[in-house]
Enzyme design. Sequence first.
Site, PDB file in Angstrom:
ATOM      1  N   LYS A 219     -27.529  19.112  20.020  1.00 49.97           N
ATOM      2  CA  LYS A 219     -27.834  17.909  20.431  1.00 49.97           C
ATOM      3  C   LYS A 219     -29.139  17.694  20.585  1.00 49.97           C
ATOM      4  O   LYS A 219     -29.571  16.568  20.485  1.00 49.97           O
ATOM      5  CB  LYS A 219     -27.019  17.844  22.033  1.00 49.97           C
ATOM      6  CG  LYS A 219     -25.642  17.565  21.601  1.00 49.97           C
ATOM      7  CD  LYS A 219     -24.857  16.910  22.902  1.00 49.97           C
ATOM      8  CE  LYS A 219     -23.344  16.670  22.614  1.00 49.97           C
ATOM      9  NZ  LYS A 219     -22.573  16.393  23.769  1.00 49.97           N
TER      10      LYS A 219
ATOM     11  N   LYS B  38     -15.143  16.843  11.870  1.00 49.20           N
ATOM     12  CA  LYS B  38     -14.177  16.658  12.793  1.00 49.20           C
ATOM     13  C   LYS B  38     -13.908  14.957  13.043  1.00 49.20           C
ATOM     14  O   LYS B  38     -14.825  14.251  13.096  1.00 49.20           O
ATOM     15  CB  LYS B  38     -14.386  17.224  14.238  1.00 49.20           C
ATOM     16  CG  LYS B  38     -14.316  18.750  13.816  1.00 49.20           C
ATOM     17  CD  LYS B  38     -14.311  19.408  15.295  1.00 49.20           C
ATOM     18  CE  LYS B  38     -15.363  18.989  16.207  1.00 49.20           C
ATOM     19  NZ  LYS B  38     -15.466  19.902  17.620  1.00 49.20           N
TER      20      LYS B  38
ATOM     21  N   LYS C 101     -14.807  10.566  18.784  1.00 57.38           N
ATOM     22  CA  LYS C 101     -14.759   9.101  19.403  1.00 57.38           C
ATOM     23  C   LYS C 101     -16.234   8.579  19.128  1.00 57.38           C
ATOM     24  O   LYS C 101     -16.382   7.310  19.196  1.00 57.38           O
ATOM     25  CB  LYS C 101     -14.863   9.360  21.066  1.00 57.38           C
ATOM     26  CG  LYS C 101     -13.252   9.798  21.487  1.00 57.38           C
ATOM     27  CD  LYS C 101     -13.055   9.722  23.034  1.00 57.38           C
ATOM     28  CE  LYS C 101     -13.390  11.327  23.394  1.00 57.38           C
ATOM     29  NZ  LYS C 101     -12.923  11.470  24.872  1.00 57.38           N
TER      30      LYS C 101
END
Length: 365
Positions: free
Chosen positions: A151, A231, A234
Amino acid sequence: MALPVRTIFKHLHRVVHKFTSPKRFLSSGSGSGNKEPPGGGRVFSGIQPTGVPHLGNYLGALENWVGLQNQYPSVLYSIVDLHSITQPQDPALLRSNILDMAASLLACGIDPERAILFQQSQVSQHAELSWILGCLTSMPRLRHLPQWKMKSKVKKEGSVGLYTYPVLQAADILLYKSTHVPVGEDQVQHLELAQDLARVFNNRYGDLFPEPSALLSSTRKVKSLRDPSAKMSKSDPQTMATIAITDSPDDIALKVRRAVTDFTSEVTFDPETRPGVSNLVTIHAATAAIGVEEAVCRARGMDTAAYKTLVTEAVVQRLTPIREEIRRLRGDRAHLEAVLARGALRARELAAPVLQEVRQRVGFC
């Protein structure tokens, strides 16, 4: 030459520890095949309130969570809102997402009578233990963990909260003296930090925390319908890539119909060379509760277009009762708040004496 008595006892202690360690009884496995260590155990896991879960969340984690309720005498599931604010959050949306996640977990089968379901921020002991454990953690140890590397690289920098995120995860687990933690393979390194911190604390202040073991789900990762190398997520900007557990049958049919496959019409399972078709087989097998071999067998004689209809039917059948229950629960905000309030009370009852013992050993009282 006779060994000193003290040496003999130290050797016996190592042998006993080897054969009674929780890791010996269980280090990984699927939900239904795990055996409890003697005396039972305690399971802890958390999920961020970042909107309604998707199909990958359900098949990869939540379905396993439901099964664990029947296998362990003590199970805690937390909506980890403290973790969620490492990224900017709209306060009103966060409040709504917390209740949406509570509704989703209940609809998926989490039973608040068998598991303690609670909101992390309502149990202040999480934050206090995180600070104490943070003082036992080195900066280089955190710098190499995947959460920070991934991140911070995207944003070119990261907050202190993002950097110390794994310490809070460790505190979540150790606060309840958890023995088992269901995790994905990408979270194993974070669990290893919790194990390390249990050892560090125990060595410095005396034995208190068990070293938690990983429960690895046997369900294969569900991939993006538009990019089967990634993957399902969302946060994927492609709306056709992810199936939410609240999607309508028409939405599910459209997304599966547009799923990336290849130019071979036969249905086979070969994740390396045919990732798109193999992802559909994984989804079919998991939602229909059959093996991959059986899923391929049922697809015999079908081309991929016809097979997508079969996959759609399996997904719709599995998700329809969940979607309808979420809709019902969303209409009863007071019930959701009451479930979380009761869960927080029960979690505090477990957490308070553990933190009090920590405070005493550290020297705060």
